[in-house]
Design an enzyme around this catalytic site. Structure first.
Site, short mmCIF file in Angstrom:
data_model
loop_
_atom_site.label_atom_id
_atom_site.label_comp_id
_atom_site.label_asym_id
_atom_site.label_seq_id
_atom_site.Cartn_x
_atom_site.Cartn_y
_atom_site.Cartn_z
N ASP A 16 45.92 41.43 45.01
CA ASP A 16 46.24 41.14 43.60
C ASP A 16 44.96 41.29 42.78
OD1 ASP A 16 46.82 39.61 41.15
OD2 ASP A 16 48.54 38.81 42.24
N SER A 75 54.26 35.48 38.28
CA SER A 75 52.96 35.14 37.70
C SER A 75 53.02 33.77 37.01
CB SER A 75 52.55 36.29 36.77
OG SER A 75 51.23 36.16 36.37
N HIS A 119 49.31 43.01 41.25
CA HIS A 119 49.97 41.80 40.74
C HIS A 119 51.46 42.03 40.45
CE1 HIS A 119 49.84 37.83 38.97
NE2 HIS A 119 50.22 38.27 37.78
#
Ligand SMILES: *[C@@H]1O[C@H](CO)[C@@H](O)[C@H](O)[C@H]1NC(C)=O
Length: 467
Positions: free
Chosen positions: A344, A259, A387
Site C-alpha cells: 500500500d 480506506s 491502496h
C-alpha cells in the site's frame, strides 16, 4: 466557499497554439513534453513550500491551486491495452516513496496513462467544478421511506448524539432503483478519503454485488467526499446502518468500506452501540485503523502546510486515532474481515500484525485479518497491489463473498486458494474497471488539493468521546 475560491483561479494552458494545425505525431510529442514540464513544475511548486513561504493559509491555498492548475494541463498519451500492463503501470506509478511531492508526480503519470475515471469525470477541471457529483454520485438524494421505528435522534439511549439533522444524514444514502428493502441482505458501501461512494465502488463492488442473491448494495455519498471531520463522517455511517436496516424489515446489514470508510465505520460501531446489533459483517478494504505514517503523501509538508481535517486525523499519532483505539476500539465490534496489501502506497505500516489494517478480537466476535501477500504468497493475487488495488483483487473478492454467504467473517480456509490466488483481478472485472477503480485515487488527490477550509491542527474530539 469552494465556488468563490475556484473563480479566483483559471487555468492557463502550457501548450502554445501554433498557426498551422499540428500532425497527430506532433500532438503526441507535445503531450509528452507537457507531462515532463508538469512534473518539473510540481517539484518546483513544492520546492517553494519547502522554504516555508506557505505557512500562511492563503499562500498555501494558492500553492495547492497551482498544483491543480498544473495537473489540468496533462492529457493522456497512452492507454493500457491489457490488465497485466495496467497493473504494471499502477505499480510503477504508486511505488512508495519518501519524497513529499511524489504522490502528485504519480498522479501526473496516471493521468498521462488514461486512468481518469471517464465514466463520471473526464478531466481534472471536471473534478474541480464538481461535475462528478450528480446522479449516483449525488449527496442530496430523496429517501422518503421512514424506518419501521425511529432511529433518530437515537435508536438506543446509549448512542451518541448526532450533530447533523436527520434530513442531512439520510440524503447522502444512494439507494439504487432495484433495491429490495430486505428481500435480499442489504450491503452498505462506505467510500474512502476524497471520494463519493459511487466513485470508490462503481467499477468493483457495485457491479460485483448487483444481481446476486446474498447482497443488495446501497452507497454513501458523504459531503466533502470524506475530507471534513472524520467524526462527522462517522455519523453518516451510524445513521445509514440503522436507517437501511429500519427500511428493510429490521434485517441485518453488512458494511463494505474502503480506506477511511473503515475508520468511520469502526467509530460508528464504537459510539452508536445500537448499530452493533444489526451488522452481520464488516468487510474492510485497505483500512487504516491506526492511521498512516504517510499522511504527508496526500498533504505535503504537513504540518508546516495546512491540510484537510480528515487527513490530519488519519496521522498515525493523531488524537482521533488514539481515541478510536482506546477501550477496545482496536478490537472488532461485529464480525470483521480485513483485506490489505503490504505494498500500500498510502497506508503504512501495512504489514503483518503491526499493519494499520490489523484488528484484534478481544470481544470474540470473529475476525479474519488477510494480508494479500501472506494468504496468496508468491502467487498472482499476492503480488504488488496499491491502496485501491484491494478493491479489484481476486482474494479480496473471494473473502467478501465468503463473509456474505456464511455467518462470521470471511475465512481463507474455506476458499479454494489454488484457484483464487491464480487470478490477478476478481473474475468478471474488465481492464476498464481496473483503470477506473485506480482512477478514484486521482479524484481523491484533486479533491484534497481544492478542499477548504484546510487546517493546521485536527478538529477537537466530540464531547461524547471525551466523557
Ligand atoms: C445480526 O448481527 C448481529 C451482530 O453481528 C448478530 O449477533 C446476529 O446474529 C445477526 N442476526 C442475524 C439474523 O443474522
Amino acid at each position: 466557499m469552494k465556488g468563490i475560491f475556484r473563480m479566483l483561479f483559471t487555468s492557463v494552458s502550457l501548450v502554445h497554439i501554433s498557426s498551422s494545425a499540428p500532425s497527430p505525431a506532433e500532438i503526441q510529442v507535445e503531450k509528452r513534453q507537457v507531462v515532463t514540464s508538469v512534473v518539473t513544475e510540481i517539484s518546483s511548486i513544492l520546492g517553494s513550500a519547502a522554504t516555508g513561504v506557505a505557512s500562511d493559509s492563503a499562500v498555501a491555498s494558492s500553492l495547492f491551486h497551482d498544483l491543480v492548475t498544473a495537473l489540468e494541463q496533462v492529457a493522456p498519451t497512452a492507454t493500457p491495452t491489457s490488465v497485466p500492463q495496467a497493473i504494471s503501470i499502477i505499480n510503477s506509478a504508486t511505488s512508495p516513496s519518501p519524497s513529499q511531492g511524489s504522490f502528485f508526480e504519480n498522479v501526473v503519470q496516471l493521468i498521462a496513462n488514461d486512468f481518469l475515471p471517464s465514466n463520471f469525470v473526464n478531466s481534472i477541471s471536471g473534478i474541480v467544478n464538481d461535475l462528478n457529483l450528480i446522479g449516483p454520485n449525488s449527496e442530496t438524494n430523496v429517501n422518503l421511506r421512514a424506518p419501521s421505528s425511529a432511529v433518530y435522534p437515537k435508536k438506543q439511549s446509549t448512542d451518541a448524539p448526532y450533530s447533523l439533522t436527520e434530513a442531512q444524514l439520510r440524503q447522502v444514502i444512494y439507494i439504487p432503483p432495484g433495491f429490495t428493502y430486505g428481500q435480499k441482505p442489504p450491503a452498505i458501501l462506505v467510500p474512502g478519503t476524497g471520494n463519493t461512494g459511487y466513485e470508490t465502488f462503481s467499477e468493483n463492488y457495485i457491479p460485483l454485488l448487483t444481481g446476486v442473491s446474498y447482497a443488495d448494495p446501497v452507497w454513501l455519498n458523504i459531503p466533502g467526499q470524506l475530507l471534513g471531520d472524520v467524526q462527522v463522517n462517522a455519523e453518516y455511517v451510524a445513521y445509514a446502518i440503522n436507517y437501511i436496516s429500519g427500511i428493510s424489515g429490521n434485517k441485518n446489514v453488512s458494511v463494505l468500506a474502503w480506506s477511511q470508510g473503515n475508520l468511520d465505520t469502526q467509530w460508528a460501531l464504537k459510539y452508536w452501540p445500537s448499530t452493533r446489533n444489526v451488522v452481520s459483517d464488516f468487510i474492510s478494504f485497505s483500512p487504516d485503523f491506526h492511521g498512516t505514517e504517510l499522511a504527508y503523501i496526500l498533504c505535503p509538508y504537513l504540518p508546516e502546510l495546512p491540510c484537510v481535517p480528515a487527513v490530519i486525523q488519519q496521522e498515525y499519532n493523531s488524537k482521533f486515532v488514539a481515541r478510536l483505539r482506546e477501550n477496545g476500539g482496536d478490537s472488532a465490534y461485529v464480525p470483521t474481515t480485513t483485506i490489505y496489501s503490504a505494498t500500500d502506497e498510502i497506508v503504512e505500516p501495512q504489514q503483518g500484525t503491526g499493519a494499520s489494517a490489523y484488528i484484534n478480537d478481544a470481544r470474540n466476535v470473529g475476525v479474519s485479518n488477510n494480508e494479500l501477500q501472506v494468504v496468496c504468497n508468491g502467487q498472482p493475487a499476492g503480488g504488488v497491489y496499491d491502496h485501491a488495488g484491494t478493491l479489484f483483487n481476486a482474494l479480496g473478492y473471494a473473502l467478501a463473498v465468503d463473509a456474505l454467504t456464511h455467518s462470521g467473517p470471511g475465512e481463507p480456509s474455506r476458499l479454494n486458494l489454488g484457484t483464487v490466488c491464480q487470478e490477478v483481478v476478481a473474475p468478471g472485472l474488465s481492464l476498464a474497471q481496473v483503470l477506473q477503480t485506480t482512477g478514484a485515487l486521482l479524484i481523491s488527490a484533486v479533491s484534497v488539493l481544492i478542499y477548504e477550509p484546510k487546517m493546521f491542527n485536527e478538529p477537537a474530539l466530540m464531547a461524547y468521546a471525551t466523557s
